[in-house]
Design a protein around this motif. Sequence first.
Motif, PDB file in Angstrom:
ATOM      1  N   MET A  14      34.588  78.190  14.876  1.00 12.41           N
ATOM      2  CA  MET A  14      36.001  77.941  15.192  1.00 12.41           C
ATOM      3  C   MET A  14      36.280  78.291  16.655  1.00 12.41           C
ATOM      4  SD  MET A  14      37.419  76.625  12.563  1.00 12.41           S
ATOM      5  CE  MET A  14      35.825  75.792  12.309  1.00 12.41           C
ATOM      6  N   THR A  15      35.644  79.361  17.143  1.00 11.81           N
ATOM      7  CA  THR A  15      35.785  79.728  18.556  1.00 11.81           C
ATOM      8  C   THR A  15      35.204  78.641  19.450  1.00 11.81           C
ATOM      9  OG1 THR A  15      35.612  82.064  17.960  1.00 11.81           O
ATOM     10  CG2 THR A  15      35.268  81.511  20.265  1.00 11.81           C
ATOM     11  N   TYR A  16      34.041  78.108  19.061  1.00  8.43           N
ATOM     12  CA  TYR A  16      33.407  77.029  19.821  1.00  8.43           C
ATOM     13  C   TYR A  16      34.303  75.782  19.856  1.00  8.43           C
ATOM     14  CZ  TYR A  16      30.322  73.018  20.557  1.00  8.43           C
ATOM     15  OH  TYR A  16      29.781  71.844  21.001  1.00  8.43           O
ATOM     16  N   LEU A  17      34.857  75.402  18.696  1.00 11.91           N
ATOM     17  CA  LEU A  17      35.726  74.224  18.640  1.00 11.91           C
ATOM     18  C   LEU A  17      36.989  74.438  19.482  1.00 11.91           C
ATOM     19  CD1 LEU A  17      35.550  73.137  14.879  1.00 11.91           C
ATOM     20  CD2 LEU A  17      34.461  72.045  16.853  1.00 11.91           C
ATOM     21  N   THR A  18      37.558  75.640  19.409  1.00  9.92           N
ATOM     22  CA  THR A  18      38.748  75.928  20.197  1.00  9.92           C
ATOM     23  C   THR A  18      38.459  75.827  21.689  1.00  9.92           C
ATOM     24  OG1 THR A  18      39.537  77.424  18.458  1.00  9.92           O
ATOM     25  CG2 THR A  18      40.565  77.622  20.629  1.00  9.92           C
ATOM     26  N   SER A  19      37.303  76.346  22.117  1.00  7.62           N
ATOM     27  CA  SER A  19      36.949  76.267  23.537  1.00  7.62           C
ATOM     28  C   SER A  19      36.764  74.813  23.975  1.00  7.62           C
ATOM     29  CB  SER A  19      35.666  77.069  23.801  1.00  7.62           C
ATOM     30  OG  SER A  19      34.533  76.440  23.221  1.00  7.62           O
ATOM     31  N   GLN A  20      36.178  73.997  23.097  1.00  6.78           N
ATOM     32  CA  GLN A  20      35.998  72.583  23.434  1.00  6.78           C
ATOM     33  C   GLN A  20      37.338  71.864  23.557  1.00  6.78           C
ATOM     34  OE1 GLN A  20      32.813  71.002  23.997  1.00  6.78           O
ATOM     35  NE2 GLN A  20      32.405  73.193  24.181  1.00  6.78           N
ATOM     36  N   LEU A  21      38.274  72.189  22.654  1.00  8.58           N
ATOM     37  CA  LEU A  21      39.594  71.557  22.705  1.00  8.58           C
ATOM     38  C   LEU A  21      40.339  71.968  23.975  1.00  8.58           C
ATOM     39  CD1 LEU A  21      40.736  71.884  18.977  1.00  8.58           C
ATOM     40  CD2 LEU A  21      40.056  69.804  20.183  1.00  8.58           C
ATOM     41  N   PHE A  22      40.245  73.233  24.356  1.00  5.65           N
ATOM     42  CA  PHE A  22      40.914  73.687  25.573  1.00  5.65           C
ATOM     43  C   PHE A  22      40.298  73.033  26.803  1.00  5.65           C
ATOM     44  CE2 PHE A  22      43.182  76.766  23.157  1.00  5.65           C
ATOM     45  CZ  PHE A  22      44.212  77.229  23.957  1.00  5.65           C
ATOM     46  N   GLN A  23      38.957  72.916  26.819  1.00  7.73           N
ATOM     47  CA  GLN A  23      38.306  72.280  27.960  1.00  7.73           C
ATOM     48  C   GLN A  23      38.704  70.816  28.084  1.00  7.73           C
ATOM     49  OE1 GLN A  23      34.110  73.135  27.264  1.00  7.73           O
ATOM     50  NE2 GLN A  23      34.115  74.674  28.887  1.00  7.73           N
ATOM     51  N   ALA A  24      38.891  70.143  26.944  1.00 10.24           N
ATOM     52  CA  ALA A  24      39.188  68.716  26.971  1.00 10.24           C
ATOM     53  C   ALA A  24      40.660  68.422  27.230  1.00 10.24           C
ATOM     54  CB  ALA A  24      38.758  68.079  25.639  1.00 10.24           C
ATOM     55  N   ALA A  50      43.382  71.065  27.686  1.00  8.53           N
ATOM     56  CA  ALA A  50      44.191  72.034  28.425  1.00  8.53           C
ATOM     57  C   ALA A  50      43.297  72.907  29.300  1.00  8.53           C
ATOM     58  CB  ALA A  50      45.008  72.893  27.458  1.00  8.53           C
ATOM     59  N   PRO A  51      42.580  72.306  30.251  1.00  5.86           N
ATOM     60  CA  PRO A  51      41.651  73.091  31.079  1.00  5.86           C
ATOM     61  C   PRO A  51      42.347  74.171  31.900  1.00  5.86           C
ATOM     62  CG  PRO A  51      41.935  70.879  31.971  1.00  5.86           C
ATOM     63  CD  PRO A  51      42.573  70.885  30.631  1.00  5.86           C
ATOM     64  N   GLY A  52      43.624  73.949  32.238  1.00  9.00           N
ATOM     65  CA  GLY A  52      44.337  74.940  33.012  1.00  9.00           C
ATOM     66  C   GLY A  52      44.649  76.212  32.229  1.00  9.00           C
ATOM     67  N   LEU A  53      44.605  76.122  30.905  1.00  6.35           N
ATOM     68  CA  LEU A  53      44.882  77.280  30.042  1.00  6.35           C
ATOM     69  C   LEU A  53      43.607  77.851  29.430  1.00  6.35           C
ATOM     70  CD1 LEU A  53      48.030  75.899  28.135  1.00  6.35           C
ATOM     71  CD2 LEU A  53      47.984  77.455  30.102  1.00  6.35           C
ATOM     72  N   TYR A  54      42.458  77.466  29.990  1.00  5.48           N
ATOM     73  CA  TYR A  54      41.201  77.906  29.384  1.00  5.48           C
ATOM     74  C   TYR A  54      41.054  79.421  29.411  1.00  5.48           C
ATOM     75  CZ  TYR A  54      36.308  77.806  28.018  1.00  5.48           C
ATOM     76  OH  TYR A  54      35.131  77.990  27.333  1.00  5.48           O
ATOM     77  N   GLY A  55      41.711  80.078  30.322  1.00  8.75           N
ATOM     78  CA  GLY A  55      41.586  81.526  30.416  1.00  8.75           C
ATOM     79  C   GLY A  55      42.114  82.271  29.204  1.00  8.75           C
ATOM     80  N   ILE A  56      42.995  81.623  28.405  1.00 14.27           N
ATOM     81  CA  ILE A  56      43.559  82.295  27.225  1.00 14.27           C
ATOM     82  C   ILE A  56      42.998  81.740  25.924  1.00 14.27           C
ATOM     83  CG2 ILE A  56      45.692  82.794  28.466  1.00 14.27           C
ATOM     84  CD1 ILE A  56      46.997  80.531  26.786  1.00 14.27           C
ATOM     85  N   TYR A  57      41.988  80.871  26.015  1.00 19.25           N
ATOM     86  CA  TYR A  57      41.503  80.219  24.794  1.00 19.25           C
ATOM     87  C   TYR A  57      40.988  81.232  23.788  1.00 19.25           C
ATOM     88  CZ  TYR A  57      36.445  80.907  24.837  1.00 19.25           C
ATOM     89  OH  TYR A  57      35.208  81.466  24.730  1.00 19.25           O
ATOM     90  N   PHE A  58      40.400  82.349  24.256  1.00 19.87           N
ATOM     91  CA  PHE A  58      39.763  83.295  23.345  1.00 19.87           C
ATOM     92  C   PHE A  58      40.786  83.934  22.403  1.00 19.87           C
ATOM     93  CE2 PHE A  58      37.683  87.283  22.106  1.00 19.87           C
ATOM     94  CZ  PHE A  58      36.452  86.788  21.701  1.00 19.87           C
ATOM     95  N   PHE A  59      42.000  84.177  22.887  1.00 23.51           N
ATOM     96  CA  PHE A  59      43.036  84.767  22.047  1.00 23.51           C
ATOM     97  C   PHE A  59      43.452  83.789  20.941  1.00 23.51           C
ATOM     98  CE2 PHE A  59      43.391  86.691  26.252  1.00 23.51           C
ATOM     99  CZ  PHE A  59      43.304  88.046  25.935  1.00 23.51           C
ATOM    100  N   VAL A  60      43.566  82.523  21.298  1.00 19.65           N
ATOM    101  CA  VAL A  60      43.875  81.502  20.298  1.00 19.65           C
ATOM    102  C   VAL A  60      42.714  81.362  19.319  1.00 19.65           C
ATOM    103  CG1 VAL A  60      44.448  79.064  19.951  1.00 19.65           C
ATOM    104  CG2 VAL A  60      45.343  80.292  21.949  1.00 19.65           C
ATOM    105  N   ALA A  61      41.485  81.402  19.841  1.00 14.90           N
ATOM    106  CA  ALA A  61      40.308  81.242  18.994  1.00 14.90           C
ATOM    107  C   ALA A  61      40.207  82.362  17.971  1.00 14.90           C
ATOM    108  CB  ALA A  61      39.047  81.204  19.864  1.00 14.90           C
ATOM    109  N   MET A  62      40.539  83.603  18.361  1.00 16.24           N
ATOM    110  CA  MET A  62      40.484  84.719  17.414  1.00 16.24           C
ATOM    111  C   MET A  62      41.465  84.508  16.268  1.00 16.24           C
ATOM    112  SD  MET A  62      39.981  88.241  19.548  1.00 16.24           S
ATOM    113  CE  MET A  62      41.494  87.985  20.485  1.00 16.24           C
ATOM    114  N   ALA A  63      42.679  84.043  16.597  1.00 22.11           N
ATOM    115  CA  ALA A  63      43.671  83.792  15.554  1.00 22.11           C
ATOM    116  C   ALA A  63      43.210  82.677  14.621  1.00 22.11           C
ATOM    117  CB  ALA A  63      45.016  83.432  16.192  1.00 22.11           C
TER     118      ALA A  63
END
Length: 308
Positions: free
Chosen positions: A59-69, A71-84
């Motif tokens: 789920m963390t991997y998928l979230t990071s891929q979605l942010f990169q594709a 919302a690249p400008g918000l990639y710095g906060i992807y980990f917090f969303v991924a944990m949830a």
Amino acid sequence: MFMGYSLGELGSIFAMQAFAGLILFSVFVLMSLGLAIIFGQMGVINMAHGEFMILGAYMTYLTSQLFQAYAPGLYGIYFFVAMAVAFVVSGGLGMLVEWGLIRFLYKRPLDTLLATWGLSLIMQQAFRSIFGAREVGVELPEWMMGSLAVTDTIEVQINGLFVMGLTTLIAVAVYLLMFRSRWGLQVRAVVLNRTMAGAVGISTERVDRMTFGIGCGIAGVAGSAFTMIGSTGPTAGQLYIVDTFLVVVFGGAASLAGTIASAFTISQAQSTMEFFMSGSMAKVLTLLVVVGILMLRPEGLFVLKVRR
């Protein structure tokens, strides 16, 4: 083993390996907290606990891929969303498993072992079919990269400090949930006397389902932390399930303090010994020491005193 090193070099090595073991310690604690809730409070041997961790990692991997594709400008906060996301998905699946499988097997620990082992194989094949057999990795945001120099010879990884802080917050939250909340009181009442708890109006089925779901959800958060130390594959969870059971049993089932102390001891011992010898020998020596201690103290490091 220590020949050829000066005292100063040994001190630096031990300090560096201690800091390097922070993420491993964090994964152990998060995995063990979830398993301690399920095994210690419910008596269920969940052999699929590692797969719930890997589900959180995916789920963390998928979230990071979605942010990169998208919302690249918000990639710095992807980990917090991924944990949830990891907590909700793993916890939700855990509640579904409890409803469809585990609730029929209470007071039959060997049956739960076989059933959850079969579930782990099913989940592994599902991961292989959905994500492929190859391992996948997660790119860390820039603010997690690098390290902080403590001295000229000792550096601390920033992502290790972050995960350590995250683990501390989750451990405090679990403590407050289990020992300072109405729901935790209900859980402990069900553990001590299920029949009497039901007689006074506690929904034991609801408590069981929520307990199993929270335990699996914490394993999902452990999967998010796992993406910082290794790549994610369908069978990666099996590498940690033995260590996790070892941590829970060594620390004392149902003991939060024992789980944390045991995870710290085992992770730091393995991290330090792996520097001087192979990883397999480090695990063997750690296992031998733990087994020896359990022979002298079979109840574990910490024991809950219950009036009988």
